[in-house]
Design a protein around this motif. Structure first.
Motif, short mmCIF file in Angstrom:
data_model
loop_
_atom_site.label_atom_id
_atom_site.label_comp_id
_atom_site.label_asym_id
_atom_site.label_seq_id
_atom_site.Cartn_x
_atom_site.Cartn_y
_atom_site.Cartn_z
N HIS A 192 3.86 -5.80 -5.17
CA HIS A 192 3.83 -4.57 -4.38
C HIS A 192 2.97 -4.75 -3.13
O HIS A 192 1.96 -5.47 -3.16
CB HIS A 192 3.28 -3.41 -5.21
N CYS B 38 2.43 3.12 -13.94
CA CYS B 38 3.06 2.01 -14.67
C CYS B 38 3.35 2.47 -16.09
O CYS B 38 2.60 3.25 -16.67
CB CYS B 38 2.17 0.76 -14.67
N ILE C 153 7.48 -1.24 -16.06
CA ILE C 153 7.96 -0.70 -14.78
C ILE C 153 6.76 -0.14 -14.03
O ILE C 153 5.89 0.52 -14.62
CB ILE C 153 9.02 0.40 -14.98
N THR C 154 6.71 -0.40 -12.72
CA THR C 154 5.62 0.10 -11.88
C THR C 154 6.20 0.88 -10.70
O THR C 154 7.30 0.61 -10.24
CB THR C 154 4.76 -1.06 -11.34
N SER C 155 5.41 1.84 -10.20
CA SER C 155 5.78 2.55 -8.96
C SER C 155 4.62 2.40 -7.98
O SER C 155 3.47 2.21 -8.38
CB SER C 155 6.05 4.03 -9.23
N SER C 156 4.95 2.50 -6.68
CA SER C 156 3.94 2.14 -5.68
C SER C 156 4.05 2.96 -4.40
O SER C 156 5.08 3.58 -4.11
CB SER C 156 4.09 0.64 -5.36
N SER D 191 8.59 1.78 -3.43
CA SER D 191 9.49 1.11 -4.38
C SER D 191 8.96 1.20 -5.80
O SER D 191 7.79 1.50 -6.04
CB SER D 191 9.64 -0.38 -4.00
N CYS D 192 9.87 0.94 -6.74
CA CYS D 192 9.51 0.73 -8.14
C CYS D 192 9.98 -0.67 -8.51
O CYS D 192 10.92 -1.19 -7.91
CB CYS D 192 10.20 1.74 -9.06
N VAL E 165 6.05 6.46 -3.75
CA VAL E 165 6.45 6.86 -5.11
C VAL E 165 5.17 7.15 -5.90
O VAL E 165 4.31 6.28 -6.03
CB VAL E 165 7.30 5.78 -5.81
N LEU F 227 6.32 7.98 -12.38
CA LEU F 227 7.58 7.63 -13.04
C LEU F 227 7.49 7.99 -14.51
O LEU F 227 6.40 8.12 -15.07
CB LEU F 227 7.92 6.15 -12.84
N SER G 122 11.75 8.83 -11.09
CA SER G 122 10.60 8.65 -10.21
C SER G 122 10.48 9.85 -9.28
O SER G 122 11.48 10.43 -8.87
CB SER G 122 10.75 7.37 -9.39
#
Length: 299
Positions: A146, A153, A162-165, A169-170, A191, A194, A205
């Motif tokens: 990221h 996460c 799974i991560t979001s940033s 993006s994820c 983001v 999630l 998300s």
């Protein structure tokens, strides 16, 4: 150049017309409301929320917490630079893990109970193995791809997360290999949150573009987009049956969206509440939706 501009304008006009047609089709199918369907349900008595346990140990702001699947243990992340795993029954600390970066924003407990993860302004997702033979918990893996802060996460299993940033993006990761296997890019803002569906095949998300998007993990594609919020979406959470999700936003509203109806079912606001929502959670039955607000209240 003029020709291209005309074509773009025509395409935009066509897209708007198609959007309007879709909206009309959806409205035609909306033959009832959640309020009408639930009218014959027995009304709930006043909900009295009591403090059951107080877990003391952090020395600074607690930014995130996540329950384990056993409904007994939980992990909390604080800007005192510690990740603490708790036994909520006894209030004992099981592990106190020192972090390399104290600017932590999220944490997660693996379904198996073997791992916890965290991340924040370091742009990394750090995975910790709780079942080490050495005794002290150390970093098992640092996932680095990221280009913005890590906002959330969630583990799918011990091998996938799974991560979001804030980089809009994820990402889906292979934990063992330490590499991203899929990138989900369709948001036009940071983001913020999630939530995984119970079947672990899709996730939702919420972002600062005021949209919530549903993604198919198997194909890596966005399969549904939900609009309605007027400001940043800070929190999303799947309904217990996986057919709907709740969201909380800076516009001081919570909303319930249904995947099958592909639309908003209900909006939860109050004239006296003007501040944003930072977190949302459903009761086990799904009858209650809890929301945490910026004025330090939970409603």
């Amino acid at each position: 150049m003029g020709d291209i501009a005309d074509r773009i304008a025509a395409a935009r006009k066509e897209a708007e017309a198609l959007k309007e047609k879709i909206k009309q089709k959806k409205d035609a199918l909306a033959d009832t409301t959640l309020k009408a369907v639930a009218a014959d349900q027995e009304k709930l008595t006043a909900v009295s929320m009591k403090v059951r346990r107080t877990l003391k140990g952090h020395l600074a702001k607690i930014y995130a917490m996540h329950w384990a699947c056993d409904k007994r243990h939980l992990v909390s992340a604080s800007q005192d630079g510690k990740l603490i795993v708790w036994d909520s029954f006894t209030t004992n600390k099981i592990h106190a893990i020192p972090l390399r970066s104290s600017w932590v924003m999220t944490c997660a407990y693996a379904p198996s109970g073997n791992y916890v993860a965290c991340g924040g302004l370091d742009n990394l997702c750090s995975i910790y193995n709780l079942k080490t033979k050495e005794g002290s918990v150390k970093v098992a893996r640092e996932l680095n791809a990221h280009t913005g802060y890590l906002s959330c996460c969630r583990f799918i299993s011990d091998r996938q997360i799974i991560t979001s940033s804030g980089d809009m993006s994820c990402m889906l990761w292979d934990i063992d290999a330490g590499v991203k296997t899929l990138e989900f890019t369709d948001h036009t803002g940071d983001v913020m949150s999630l939530s995984l569906s119970p079947d672990k095949n899709i996730f939702v998300s919420g972002a600062c573009d005021a949209t919530a998007k549903v993604w198919d993990i198997r194909s890596g594609r966005c399969v549904q987009t939900f609009t309605g919020h007027e400001s940043d979406i800070n929190a999303v959470q799947f309904f217990p049956d996986g057919q709907a999700f709740g969201s909380g936003s800076d516009d001081a509203s919570c909303r319930l969206f249904d995947l099958r109806a592909d639309r908003e079912l209900m909006q939860y606001t109050h004239d006296n509440i003007l501040c944003g929502i930072t977190s949302v959670a459903f009761s086990i039955s799904g009858r209650l939706l809890f929301a945490g607000y910026e004025d330090f209240n939970c409603n």
